[in-house]
Design a protein around this motif. Structure first.
Motif, PDB file in Angstrom:
ATOM      1  N   ASP A  10       0.801  -1.142  -0.088  1.00 36.81           N
ATOM      2  CA  ASP A  10      -0.099   0.047  -0.177  1.00 36.81           C
ATOM      3  C   ASP A  10       0.904   1.354   0.015  1.00 36.81           C
ATOM      4  N   LEU A  11       1.961   1.204  -0.328  1.00 29.26           N
ATOM      5  CA  LEU A  11       2.931   2.332  -0.488  1.00 29.26           C
ATOM      6  C   LEU A  11       3.258   2.727  -1.729  1.00 29.26           C
ATOM      7  N   PRO A  12       3.909   3.803  -2.071  1.00 32.50           N
ATOM      8  CA  PRO A  12       4.595   4.109  -3.205  1.00 32.50           C
ATOM      9  C   PRO A  12       5.782   3.158  -3.601  1.00 32.50           C
ATOM     10  N   SER A  13       6.405   2.707  -2.554  1.00 37.85           N
ATOM     11  CA  SER A  13       7.709   1.705  -2.638  1.00 37.85           C
ATOM     12  C   SER A  13       7.342   0.434  -3.134  1.00 37.85           C
ATOM     13  N   LYS A  14       6.082   0.032  -3.481  1.00 38.89           N
ATOM     14  CA  LYS A  14       5.393  -1.314  -3.592  1.00 38.89           C
ATOM     15  C   LYS A  14       6.410  -1.737  -4.570  1.00 38.89           C
ATOM     16  N   PHE A  15       6.864  -3.190  -4.625  1.00 35.15           N
ATOM     17  CA  PHE A  15       7.424  -4.009  -5.498  1.00 35.15           C
ATOM     18  C   PHE A  15       7.280  -5.426  -5.668  1.00 35.15           C
ATOM     19  N   ASN A  16       7.598  -5.958  -6.619  1.00 34.56           N
ATOM     20  CA  ASN A  16       7.240  -7.554  -6.542  1.00 34.56           C
ATOM     21  C   ASN A  16       8.742  -8.180  -6.242  1.00 34.56           C
ATOM     22  N   ALA A  17       9.244  -8.492  -4.771  1.00 30.59           N
ATOM     23  CA  ALA A  17      10.328  -9.395  -4.782  1.00 30.59           C
ATOM     24  C   ALA A  17      10.470 -10.551  -5.476  1.00 30.59           C
ATOM     25  N   ILE A  18       9.313 -11.178  -5.607  1.00 31.25           N
ATOM     26  CA  ILE A  18       9.326 -12.188  -6.675  1.00 31.25           C
ATOM     27  C   ILE A  18       8.203 -12.322  -7.708  1.00 31.25           C
ATOM     28  N   ASP A  19       8.553 -12.373  -8.731  1.00 33.04           N
ATOM     29  CA  ASP A  19       7.660 -11.811  -9.838  1.00 33.04           C
ATOM     30  C   ASP A  19       7.285 -12.786 -10.629  1.00 33.04           C
ATOM     31  N   GLY A  20       6.060 -13.850 -10.523  1.00 32.51           N
ATOM     32  CA  GLY A  20       5.852 -15.043 -11.556  1.00 32.51           C
ATOM     33  C   GLY A  20       6.912 -16.141 -11.818  1.00 32.51           C
ATOM     34  N   VAL A  21       7.516 -16.536 -10.840  1.00 33.02           N
ATOM     35  CA  VAL A  21       8.504 -17.587 -10.645  1.00 33.02           C
ATOM     36  C   VAL A  21       7.779 -19.039 -10.620  1.00 33.02           C
ATOM     37  N   SER A  22       8.424 -19.744 -11.635  1.00 37.98           N
ATOM     38  CA  SER A  22       8.268 -21.189 -11.468  1.00 37.98           C
ATOM     39  C   SER A  22       9.381 -22.005 -11.805  1.00 37.98           C
ATOM     40  N   ALA A  23       9.485 -23.014 -11.097  1.00 35.73           N
ATOM     41  CA  ALA A  23      10.758 -23.908 -11.106  1.00 35.73           C
ATOM     42  C   ALA A  23      10.279 -25.434 -10.361  1.00 35.73           C
ATOM     43  N   GLN A  24      11.111 -26.336 -10.773  1.00 39.09           N
ATOM     44  CA  GLN A  24      11.031 -27.658 -10.163  1.00 39.09           C
ATOM     45  C   GLN A  24      12.168 -28.074  -9.510  1.00 39.09           C
ATOM     46  N   ASN A  76      14.038 -31.374  -7.794  1.00 41.84           N
ATOM     47  CA  ASN A  76      14.120 -32.938  -7.745  1.00 41.84           C
ATOM     48  C   ASN A  76      15.115 -33.342  -6.613  1.00 41.84           C
ATOM     49  N   GLN A  77      14.655 -34.641  -6.211  1.00 43.24           N
ATOM     50  CA  GLN A  77      15.412 -35.322  -4.912  1.00 43.24           C
ATOM     51  C   GLN A  77      16.614 -35.470  -5.598  1.00 43.24           C
ATOM     52  N   GLY A  78      17.791 -35.146  -4.611  1.00 42.41           N
ATOM     53  CA  GLY A  78      19.144 -35.684  -5.254  1.00 42.41           C
ATOM     54  C   GLY A  78      20.053 -34.470  -5.929  1.00 42.41           C
ATOM     55  N   GLU A  79      19.196 -33.381  -6.412  1.00 44.38           N
ATOM     56  CA  GLU A  79      20.013 -32.389  -7.316  1.00 44.38           C
ATOM     57  C   GLU A  79      20.867 -31.605  -6.302  1.00 44.38           C
ATOM     58  N   PHE A  80      21.886 -31.004  -7.036  1.00 44.24           N
ATOM     59  CA  PHE A  80      22.731 -30.127  -6.439  1.00 44.24           C
ATOM     60  C   PHE A  80      22.622 -28.724  -7.368  1.00 44.24           C
ATOM     61  N   ILE A  81      22.079 -27.630  -6.674  1.00 49.65           N
ATOM     62  CA  ILE A  81      21.711 -26.349  -7.233  1.00 49.65           C
ATOM     63  C   ILE A  81      22.442 -25.192  -6.682  1.00 49.65           C
ATOM     64  N   SER A  82      22.853 -24.378  -7.580  1.00 49.61           N
ATOM     65  CA  SER A  82      23.192 -23.078  -7.155  1.00 49.61           C
ATOM     66  C   SER A  82      22.220 -22.021  -7.708  1.00 49.61           C
ATOM     67  N   ILE A  83      21.794 -20.955  -6.925  1.00 45.91           N
ATOM     68  CA  ILE A  83      21.042 -19.924  -7.085  1.00 45.91           C
ATOM     69  C   ILE A  83      21.945 -18.594  -7.037  1.00 45.91           C
ATOM     70  N   ILE A  84      21.874 -18.114  -8.323  1.00 46.78           N
ATOM     71  CA  ILE A  84      22.654 -16.811  -8.514  1.00 46.78           C
ATOM     72  C   ILE A  84      22.095 -15.537  -8.937  1.00 46.78           C
ATOM     73  N   GLY A  85      22.783 -14.417  -8.923  1.00 47.99           N
ATOM     74  CA  GLY A  85      21.995 -13.248  -9.007  1.00 47.99           C
ATOM     75  C   GLY A  85      22.487 -12.029  -8.089  1.00 47.99           C
ATOM     76  N   GLN A  86      22.072 -10.948  -8.704  1.00 46.44           N
ATOM     77  CA  GLN A  86      22.590  -9.691  -8.101  1.00 46.44           C
ATOM     78  C   GLN A  86      22.004  -9.570  -6.580  1.00 46.44           C
ATOM     79  N   THR A  87      22.560  -8.916  -5.588  1.00 44.01           N
ATOM     80  CA  THR A  87      22.000  -8.562  -4.390  1.00 44.01           C
ATOM     81  C   THR A  87      20.423  -7.918  -4.648  1.00 44.01           C
ATOM     82  N   GLY A  88      19.507  -8.585  -3.959  1.00 46.88           N
ATOM     83  CA  GLY A  88      18.247  -7.746  -4.364  1.00 46.88           C
ATOM     84  C   GLY A  88      17.462  -8.452  -5.493  1.00 46.88           C
ATOM     85  N   SER A  89      17.952  -9.501  -6.111  1.00 46.90           N
ATOM     86  CA  SER A  89      17.297 -10.236  -7.297  1.00 46.90           C
ATOM     87  C   SER A  89      16.298 -10.986  -6.904  1.00 46.90           C
TER      88      SER A  89
END
Length: 300
Positions: free
Chosen positions: A15-29, A31-44
């Motif tokens: 409800d503020l002018p600073s409103k933003f979508n921290a997560i915006d329509g994210v889909s992913a799967q 699976n058991q046994g995976e080894f995954i890295s998540i990367i991206g800039q600070t605030g991504s």
């Protein structure tokens, strides 16, 4: 366990002018046994995404589906269970199944050692396990095995966690999550603040856990570590996933990384320079593989 993320949205400052979508329509799967890295800039959106993974926060839209094997208390038979997290399901009625999710999905945040508070390491390790319903006697026995799994011997169990080095405290914090026997563990910047030896030891623990069958997901700014240890990489930018695939294929694309304000890996930058000078290097993901390729070129 399998985690299916379906078009989730997380809005801050609605409800503020600073409103933003921290997560915006994210889909992913995942699976058991995976080894995954998540990367991206600070605030991504990396940390906000992780916070959704065991119900610390709930999406404002979309849903997260957790599918895992559970045991029927009446028949003692295994069956496949599905729990869905969404705003509709979890904000308008009693949270059902959330404890089962948190038992199976562990989250270790940056500087997790600051969460240690008990008088002894043993008490810190068993605290979460007991809260999840594991009998105290069993939790104490498990702690003896888990402390060694994270590279410390059983003599540490009766010591104060506040007498340890930063790297040792981090391992105790990881042990506390392992005591709950999760199928999946998310780590947010797990090597932040550690010296090179501590980083290597921590990542070896993750690799050992992954090889034992656990799903490991690490959010990191260190792309060289992502390259060396993980098989799949998810790239976030402005709350969206902009790429998801084989770690080497993503991190060897220097143009993509630079266009998204990420520093190319030192390893692949050096390998690229060697190739520019006439060496045949090809696909390498760690320093040992690179050294082997260099030696082979020297022999030819």
């Amino acid at each position: 366990m399998q985690i299916k993320v379906n078009n989730i949205v997380k809005i801050y400052d609605k409800d503020l002018p600073s409103k933003f979508n921290a997560i915006d329509g994210v889909s992913a799967q995942i699976n058991q046994g995976e080894f995954i890295s998540i990367i991206g800039q600070t605030g991504s959106g990396k940390t906000t995404f992780i916070e959704h993974m065991n119900g610390l926060i709930f999406p404002d839209a979309g849903e997260i589906e957790f599918v895992f094997t559970d045991v029927d208390k009446k028949t003692n038979q295994d069956f496949q269970r599905k729990i869905v997290i969404s705003k509709k399901r979890f904000f308008k009625r009693k949270v059902k199944g959330l404890k089962s999710i948190r038992k199976r999905v562990g989250v270790v945040f940056q500087f997790a050692e600051y969460q240690l508070f008990e008088q002894t390491i043993e008490k810190d390790i068993i605290f979460g396990a007991i809260s999840m319903g594991i009998p105290k006697k069993q939790a104490i026995e498990d702690a003896k095995e888990i402390i060694e799994l994270v590279g410390l011997d059983q003599s540490f169990l009766q010591r104060s966690p506040f007498d340890l080095s930063g790297g040792q405290k981090r391992r105790v914090a990881i042990a506390g999550i392992l005591a709950m026997k999760p199928d999946v563990i998310f780590f947010d910047e797990p090597t932040a603040g550690l010296d090179p030896a501590g980083i290597e030891e921590t990542l070896k623990i993750f690799d050992k856990l992954n090889k034992s069958g656990k799903t490991i997901v690490i959010a990191t700014h260190d792309l060289d570590n992502a390259l060396t240890w993980t098989k799949r990489t998810i790239v976030f930018q402005n709350g969206k996933i902009i790429k998801d695939g084989d770690t080497y294929e993503i991190l060897s694309d220097n143009e993509f990384l630079k266009n998204n304000r990420m520093q190319p890996t030192k390893l692949l930058s050096f390998a690229s320079e060697l190739e520019r000078r006439g060496m045949k290097i090809g696909r390498v993901t760690n320093i040992d593989e690179l050294a082997e390729k260099i030696n082979k070129n020297m022999e030819e």
